[in-house]
Design a protein around this motif. Structure first.
Motif, PDB file in Angstrom:
ATOM      1  N   SER A  77       0.829  -1.205   0.000  1.00  0.00           N
ATOM      2  CA  SER A  77       0.000   0.000   0.000  1.00  0.00           C
ATOM      3  C   SER A  77       0.867   1.261   0.000  1.00  0.00           C
ATOM      4  O   SER A  77       0.545   2.246  -0.670  1.00  0.00           O
ATOM      5  CB  SER A  77      -0.929   0.004   1.210  1.00  0.00           C
ATOM      6  N   GLN A  78       1.966   1.209   0.730  1.00  0.00           N
ATOM      7  CA  GLN A  78       2.883   2.354   0.733  1.00  0.00           C
ATOM      8  C   GLN A  78       3.474   2.572  -0.663  1.00  0.00           C
ATOM      9  O   GLN A  78       3.605   3.714  -1.109  1.00  0.00           O
ATOM     10  CB  GLN A  78       3.998   2.121   1.745  1.00  0.00           C
ATOM     11  N   ARG A  79       3.810   1.468  -1.328  1.00  0.00           N
ATOM     12  CA  ARG A  79       4.360   1.570  -2.686  1.00  0.00           C
ATOM     13  C   ARG A  79       3.315   2.146  -3.643  1.00  0.00           C
ATOM     14  O   ARG A  79       3.634   3.011  -4.477  1.00  0.00           O
ATOM     15  CB  ARG A  79       4.829   0.182  -3.175  1.00  0.00           C
ATOM     16  N   VAL A  80       2.077   1.705  -3.541  1.00  0.00           N
ATOM     17  CA  VAL A  80       1.024   2.202  -4.431  1.00  0.00           C
ATOM     18  C   VAL A  80       0.791   3.699  -4.200  1.00  0.00           C
ATOM     19  O   VAL A  80       0.568   4.459  -5.147  1.00  0.00           O
ATOM     20  CB  VAL A  80      -0.286   1.409  -4.209  1.00  0.00           C
ATOM     21  N   GLN A  81       0.878   4.124  -2.960  1.00  0.00           N
ATOM     22  CA  GLN A  81       0.647   5.535  -2.648  1.00  0.00           C
ATOM     23  C   GLN A  81       1.743   6.443  -3.222  1.00  0.00           C
ATOM     24  O   GLN A  81       1.536   7.642  -3.386  1.00  0.00           O
ATOM     25  CB  GLN A  81       0.545   5.720  -1.138  1.00  0.00           C
ATOM     26  N   GLN A  82       2.893   5.851  -3.547  1.00  0.00           N
ATOM     27  CA  GLN A  82       3.973   6.600  -4.183  1.00  0.00           C
ATOM     28  C   GLN A  82       3.777   6.691  -5.697  1.00  0.00           C
ATOM     29  O   GLN A  82       4.495   7.429  -6.372  1.00  0.00           O
ATOM     30  CB  GLN A  82       5.325   5.935  -3.900  1.00  0.00           C
ATOM     31  N   SER A  83       2.822   5.936  -6.202  1.00  0.00           N
ATOM     32  CA  SER A  83       2.592   5.867  -7.645  1.00  0.00           C
ATOM     33  C   SER A  83       1.923   7.140  -8.148  1.00  0.00           C
ATOM     34  O   SER A  83       1.188   7.819  -7.416  1.00  0.00           O
ATOM     35  CB  SER A  83       1.716   4.659  -7.977  1.00  0.00           C
ATOM     36  N   ALA A  84       2.185   7.443  -9.421  1.00  0.00           N
ATOM     37  CA  ALA A  84       1.559   8.614 -10.042  1.00  0.00           C
ATOM     38  C   ALA A  84       0.155   8.309 -10.550  1.00  0.00           C
ATOM     39  O   ALA A  84      -0.543   9.214 -11.022  1.00  0.00           O
ATOM     40  CB  ALA A  84       2.430   9.113 -11.195  1.00  0.00           C
ATOM     41  N   LEU A  85      -0.270   7.056 -10.462  1.00  0.00           N
ATOM     42  CA  LEU A  85      -1.586   6.678 -10.953  1.00  0.00           C
ATOM     43  C   LEU A  85      -2.681   7.140  -9.988  1.00  0.00           C
ATOM     44  O   LEU A  85      -2.522   7.066  -8.773  1.00  0.00           O
ATOM     45  CB  LEU A  85      -1.683   5.154 -11.125  1.00  0.00           C
ATOM     46  N   THR A  86      -3.801   7.565 -10.547  1.00  0.00           N
ATOM     47  CA  THR A  86      -4.977   7.825  -9.717  1.00  0.00           C
ATOM     48  C   THR A  86      -5.599   6.480  -9.356  1.00  0.00           C
ATOM     49  O   THR A  86      -5.315   5.458  -9.995  1.00  0.00           O
ATOM     50  CB  THR A  86      -6.003   8.665 -10.482  1.00  0.00           C
ATOM     51  N   PRO A  87      -6.442   6.421  -8.320  1.00  0.00           N
ATOM     52  CA  PRO A  87      -7.106   5.158  -7.983  1.00  0.00           C
ATOM     53  C   PRO A  87      -7.850   4.557  -9.176  1.00  0.00           C
ATOM     54  O   PRO A  87      -7.828   3.330  -9.367  1.00  0.00           O
ATOM     55  CB  PRO A  87      -8.068   5.559  -6.859  1.00  0.00           C
ATOM     56  N   ALA A  88      -8.490   5.399  -9.986  1.00  0.00           N
ATOM     57  CA  ALA A  88      -9.217   4.891 -11.159  1.00  0.00           C
ATOM     58  C   ALA A  88      -8.255   4.304 -12.181  1.00  0.00           C
ATOM     59  O   ALA A  88      -8.533   3.264 -12.792  1.00  0.00           O
ATOM     60  CB  ALA A  88     -10.058   6.008 -11.782  1.00  0.00           C
ATOM     61  N   GLN A  89      -7.120   4.955 -12.383  1.00  0.00           N
ATOM     62  CA  GLN A  89      -6.130   4.451 -13.336  1.00  0.00           C
ATOM     63  C   GLN A  89      -5.526   3.137 -12.852  1.00  0.00           C
ATOM     64  O   GLN A  89      -5.295   2.225 -13.645  1.00  0.00           O
ATOM     65  CB  GLN A  89      -5.027   5.492 -13.534  1.00  0.00           C
ATOM     66  N   ARG A  90      -5.266   3.063 -11.550  1.00  0.00           N
ATOM     67  CA  ARG A  90      -4.741   1.819 -10.993  1.00  0.00           C
ATOM     68  C   ARG A  90      -5.730   0.680 -11.201  1.00  0.00           C
ATOM     69  O   ARG A  90      -5.352  -0.423 -11.625  1.00  0.00           O
ATOM     70  CB  ARG A  90      -4.468   1.999  -9.500  1.00  0.00           C
ATOM     71  N   LEU A  91      -6.989   0.929 -10.907  1.00  0.00           N
ATOM     72  CA  LEU A  91      -8.006  -0.109 -11.059  1.00  0.00           C
ATOM     73  C   LEU A  91      -8.125  -0.548 -12.513  1.00  0.00           C
ATOM     74  O   LEU A  91      -8.237  -1.753 -12.800  1.00  0.00           O
ATOM     75  CB  LEU A  91      -9.357   0.417 -10.561  1.00  0.00           C
ATOM     76  N   GLN A  92      -8.075   0.409 -13.432  1.00  0.00           N
ATOM     77  CA  GLN A  92      -8.180   0.066 -14.846  1.00  0.00           C
ATOM     78  C   GLN A  92      -7.000  -0.786 -15.294  1.00  0.00           C
ATOM     79  O   GLN A  92      -7.169  -1.785 -16.001  1.00  0.00           O
ATOM     80  CB  GLN A  92      -8.250   1.327 -15.701  1.00  0.00           C
ATOM     81  N   ARG A  93      -5.802  -0.405 -14.865  1.00  0.00           N
ATOM     82  CA  ARG A  93      -4.606  -1.158 -15.263  1.00  0.00           C
ATOM     83  C   ARG A  93      -4.656  -2.572 -14.714  1.00  0.00           C
ATOM     84  O   ARG A  93      -4.324  -3.540 -15.421  1.00  0.00           O
ATOM     85  CB  ARG A  93      -3.353  -0.428 -14.776  1.00  0.00           C
ATOM     86  N   MET A  94      -5.062  -2.732 -13.485  1.00  0.00           N
ATOM     87  CA  MET A  94      -5.151  -4.068 -12.893  1.00  0.00           C
ATOM     88  C   MET A  94      -6.241  -4.891 -13.563  1.00  0.00           C
ATOM     89  O   MET A  94      -6.063  -6.092 -13.816  1.00  0.00           O
ATOM     90  CB  MET A  94      -5.414  -3.962 -11.391  1.00  0.00           C
ATOM     91  N   SER A  95      -7.361  -4.258 -13.878  1.00  0.00           N
ATOM     92  CA  SER A  95      -8.481  -4.969 -14.509  1.00  0.00           C
ATOM     93  C   SER A  95      -8.116  -5.458 -15.899  1.00  0.00           C
ATOM     94  O   SER A  95      -8.574  -6.520 -16.340  1.00  0.00           O
ATOM     95  CB  SER A  95      -9.712  -4.069 -14.576  1.00  0.00           C
ATOM     96  N   GLU A  96      -7.287  -4.706 -16.603  1.00  0.00           N
ATOM     97  CA  GLU A  96      -6.907  -5.069 -17.964  1.00  0.00           C
ATOM     98  C   GLU A  96      -5.867  -6.184 -18.015  1.00  0.00           C
ATOM     99  O   GLU A  96      -5.639  -6.769 -19.073  1.00  0.00           O
ATOM    100  CB  GLU A  96      -6.364  -3.841 -18.699  1.00  0.00           C
ATOM    101  N   ASN A  97      -5.233  -6.482 -16.888  1.00  0.00           N
ATOM    102  CA  ASN A  97      -4.152  -7.459 -16.880  1.00  0.00           C
ATOM    103  C   ASN A  97      -4.387  -8.657 -15.966  1.00  0.00           C
ATOM    104  O   ASN A  97      -3.579  -9.585 -15.959  1.00  0.00           O
ATOM    105  CB  ASN A  97      -2.843  -6.776 -16.483  1.00  0.00           C
ATOM    106  N   ASN A  98      -5.475  -8.640 -15.215  1.00  0.00           N
ATOM    107  CA  ASN A  98      -5.794  -9.738 -14.305  1.00  0.00           C
ATOM    108  C   ASN A  98      -7.163 -10.318 -14.649  1.00  0.00           C
ATOM    109  O   ASN A  98      -8.191  -9.726 -14.324  1.00  0.00           O
ATOM    110  CB  ASN A  98      -5.781  -9.236 -12.856  1.00  0.00           C
TER     111      ASN A  98
END
Length: 528
Positions: free
Chosen positions: A441-462
């Motif tokens: 979670s700490q690593r994700v919070q350092q990411s430049a992705l918005t929560p929506a972008q993160r969800l989209q990226r994960m949904s497209e690959n999992n």
């Protein structure tokens, strides 16, 4: 039914076997043998892919036409078709096996539609000169598995051959499923496979091993001109079909290495295990080819193989697939080196495999975990959770579909509970997994992705849905009784594997306990 257009370049431009009789034999200085499918008693269409039919210019009415069903069952051929089997060799389980060839696959020819070329091939249509001790037939279980998996892999975004149809033959076939001396009668079936080319590493290996070097050069030139027509002109190099130059061959090999690396990275991304990565099962186009004892990782285990024949050595287990792909490419390089002054340029192609694979896998893993990019410490973070998943017996597919639901501000272990196979694993390793979730979670919070972008990226690959072996076996058991409803339901749900579908929850569940050791639901033989 409207006429189909065939342009059978393979048999028109490459030398064929002069012997016309169909009996098992060693063939020389040829790439194909003419052979007719063996007629069957009562071909019936069990299922077909609407997408592949459309890709070939075939309508729903065409697929239900009695003449088409007879053809797809091996009873005759439509106008323009020419039936044949091709000659190749291969390394099987690390050892040179000599001449192999299409032992139970018969080509129907090369169909042209919308300026695209497709080879059509019936698997299970009878004996060929390359059948060795087999009968050239296929059973329903292996045919249904290949049909479903070809289409499932395509919709997952994996480079693959396709499947047009699954036809039952109305005739029993004798198979020793477990190789234990207890053969049984099983329903026969034929799957029609489709690809731009079914050419394998083994085609080139056999020519090199038999010192048929002029034919090897000619076949390389033919392959470049037919199967890489959209690629080789971009190199800026000239192509002499009968005598392709060293620079072009080296560049071509590097392209094969690149495509193979991309394919393997995709396999690792979704947890797919091919099960029998012999060099005769490796496509020069970088397509997944020959679906036998494949499987998806259920509880994460890099040492898992679905192949009973490989149970002891685990040569083709999940974690070794990248290394085996490179080993296979080395064997292809050895074959190509027989017509080159030196192999230095081929070594560069192998280095390119390494570079492309690492790049593609890193990108895939970053996307699976919802990260904006790959950072230096991400490897340790990700390896740590994979190790925990193995020790705690966690389902790979469900882990990622639930990880995207994690509340990054307050990560809770309970979010992942459904991915654990046992309560014991959840209790014993839960504290360690929670500690990892905090780090993640700490690593994700350092990411430049918005929560929506993160969800989209994960949904497209999992994927939410993968073709678990127990699901395929359920469809096989019903189809053997004449019920294709489960088959059709799987075919439909697997068309949209990344999207949660209402009413399809049963196809998103982890492997049930009853399937852990059940035949066909865990490990399978090469006859599967």
């Amino acid at each position: 039914m409207h006429p189909l257009i065939f342009d059978n370049r393979f048999i028109r431009e490459l030398p064929g076997d002069p012997v016309k009789d169909n009996y098992t034999r060693q063939v020389s200085d040829s790439l194909w043998s003419a052979v007719q499918p063996t007629p069957v008693r009562q071909p019936e269409m069990l299922a077909y892919s609407q997408e592949v039919a459309h890709m070939l210019g075939l309508s729903e009415a065409d697929m239900q036409d009695p003449a088409m069903i007879q053809t797809l069952g091996g009873n005759g051929a439509l106008q323009g078709m020419f039936t044949y089997a091709t000659r190749y060799g291969g390394h099987q389980f690390g050892h040179w096996a000599g001449q192999l060839g299409d032992g139970r696959a018969i080509y129907l020819g090369e169909l042209i539609h919308n300026q695209q070329r497709f080879e059509l091939q019936l698997k299970g249509a009878g004996e060929t000169p390359y059948s060795r001790s087999a009968d050239g037939r296929a059973v329903l279980r292996s045919s249904l598995r290949e049909f479903l998996c070809s289409e499932a892999m395509h919709h997952l975004g994996i480079p693959t051959t396709r499947a047009l149809s699954l036809v039952t033959t109305g005739e029993p076939v004798v198979r020793d499923m477990f190789y234990d001396g207890n053969p049984q009668f099983e329903p026969g079936a034929i799957v029609c496979r489709v690809a731009p080319s079914f050419t394998r590493f083994g085609h080139f290996e056999l020519l090199a091993s038999r010192d048929e070097l002029p034919l090897l050069k000619r076949f390389i030139g033919f392959t470049l001109d037919r199967d890489f027509a959209d690629w080789w002109p971009k190199t800026g190099l000239l192509l002499d079909i009968d005598h392709p130059g060293q620079a072009l061959i080296e560049a071509w090999f590097a392209e094969i290495c690149t495509r193979t690396a991309i394919m393997i990275a995709h396999w690792m991304r979704i947890g797919f295990v091919h099960g029998v990565m012999n060099t005769d099962n490796m496509s020069i186009l970088g397509l997944t080819i020959d679906y036998g004892p494949y499987g998806w990782i259920d509880n994460f285990d890099p040492g898992w193989t679905p192949n009973t024949t490989d149970a002891q050595g685990r040569r083709y287990c999940y974690g070794r697939q990248p290394d085996i792909a490179r080993w296979n490419l080395e064997r292809l390089a050895e074959a190509l080196a027989t017509i080159l002054p030196d192999s230095h340029g081929l070594a560069q192609g192998l280095s390119q495999f390494d570079q492309v694979y690492i790049r593609e896998l890193s990108t895939a893993l970053a996307s699976k975990f919802g990260l904006d990019n790959w950072q230096a410490n991400d490897g340790e973070l990700i390896n740590a959770v994979f190790e925990l998943m193995q020790r705690a017996e966690v389902d790979q597919t469900l882990f990622f579909t639930h990880l995207k639901q994690l509340d990054i501000s307050q990560p809770q272990l309970s979010t992942l509970q459904a991915a654990f196979y046992t309560e014991q694993g959840y209790q014993q390793f839960g504290q360690d997994v929670q500690a990892w979730l905090d780090r993640y979670s700490q690593r994700v919070q350092q990411s430049a992705l918005t929560p929506a972008q993160r969800l989209q990226r994960m949904s497209e690959n999992n994927p939410v849905y993968v073709l678990r072996n127990y699901m395929a076996q359920e469809a096989i058991d019903l189809a053997a009784q004449g019920d294709n409803t489960r088959l059709l339901a799987l075919l439909e749900v697997l068309r949209h594997p990344y999207t949660e579908q209402a009413g399809m929850e049963e196809f998103a569940k982890k492997r049930p306990d009853w399937a852990r050791q059940k035949a066909g639901c865990s490990m399978l033989s090469c006859s599967s």
